[in-house]
Design an enzyme around this catalytic site. Structure first.
Site, PDB file in Angstrom:
ATOM      1  N   PRO A  72       5.862   6.251  10.572  1.00 46.81           N
ATOM      2  CG  PRO A  72       5.138   6.522   8.383  1.00 46.81           C
ATOM      3  CD  PRO A  72       6.327   6.143   9.206  1.00 46.81           C
ATOM      4  CD  GLU A  73       2.558   4.274  16.183  1.00 48.32           C
ATOM      5  OE1 GLU A  73       1.390   4.061  16.544  1.00 48.32           O
ATOM      6  OE2 GLU A  73       3.536   4.026  16.905  1.00 48.32           O
TER       7      GLU A  73
END
Ligand SMILES: [Zn+2]
Length: 283
Positions: A2-3
């Site tokens: 996840p960014e």
């Protein structure tokens, strides 16, 4: 992995279930994730009202009435599931417990939040809300890319004289917090900047042009995440991983999307990470 936009989306998805509610019970099913959990974590969470959820870089922070904040990092594979129906917003029944359900929050409004992380690169910690910015994971972070402290003069100053490629420099969390591989590739493509260019050799105008582009790329992804939140209620209650189309990321050997450009997207490896770019459009 996840960014920032995914983490923002997870935080927004958790908010209606957690904010203002009390953690009636916390199940902590193992002693650690990436690092050991803080001492007596379940006890310190139990009975605490969640005053506010916020995000710093890729960390979610839940400020508790006790004056402590719960820090949550999703790591590589961490997932948050919301079940129960506290406000008529979550239509999912509580699922059966699964392997890798490491931490479960039972909220007093009936919601249940499950943190599942097969690879256990995620993390949770408790810190003093007042001094939390000094926490080892937060102290060295640069400004938030969507915040007021990230601006043209800042980026020009921190990149001046640097011999590292612009791609690698933008991934340095002390220059700007929370930017990851995907959105750096996208921003450089949109800015027409070759990712191998030395950061310190770019003109001030070109560096300055990156600021609104970085904000735009992240904002668009957050908007896409917001749309996915509407969908997630009908799916399985899992937050945060949404379909988003990228202009260059993951498009090796596909035609460049810039009108009139006949080149294919290239992939190279920089600092051990894949970079996708168009050698014609990015100079
Ligand atoms: Zn191109």
């Amino acid at each position: 992995m996840p960014e920032l936009p995914e983490v923002e989306t997870v935080m927004r998805g958790l908010t209606p279930a957690m904010e203002g509610a009390v953690i009636a019970r916390a199940d902590v099913n193992r002693p650690d994730l990436r690092w050991p959990f803080p001492e007596r974590m379940a006890e310190r969470l139990t009975g605490q009202r969640v005053k506010q959820l916020r995000r710093r870089s890729k960390y979610i922070l839940a400020d508790l009435a006790s004056g402590e904040s719960l820090l949550i990092h999703l790591g590589m594979s961490g997932r948050m599931l919301v079940s129960g129906d506290p406000l008529g917003q979550f239509t999912h029944n509580h699922p059966a417990a699964e392997k890798h359900d490491h931490v479960v929050f039972h909220m007093d409004n009936g919601a249940r939040i499950t943190f599942n992380d097969p690879r256990r690169f995620g993390a949770m910690d408790l810190l003093d809300t007042a001094t939390g910015a000094q926490h080892k994971l937060l102290a060295l972070l640069g400004p938030e890319p969507l915040g007021n402290d990230f601006h043209e003069a800042h980026l020009i100053a921190v990149l001046a004289g640097r011999n590292t490629p612009i791609k690698s420099a933008l991934l340095e969390q002390r220059l700007v917090a929370g930017l990851g591989n995907i959105y750096v590739c996208e921003a450089l493509y949109r800015a027409g900047i070759n990712p191998t260019r030395k950061a310190g050799q770019l003109s001030k105008a070109r560096v300055a042009s990156l600021v609104p582009i970085i904000r735009q790329v992240l904002s668009e992804a957050i908007d896409a995440g917001g749309s996915s939140l509407k969908d997630f209620r009908r799916a399985d209650g899992e937050l945060g991983y949404f379909q988003h189309s990228f202009d260059v990321y993951g498009r090796e050997r596909e035609p460049c999307r810039t009108p009139d450009c006949s080149h294919d997207i290239k992939r190279i490896v920089q600092s051990g990470r894949s970079t996708f770019y168009c050698s014609q459009c990015q100079r």
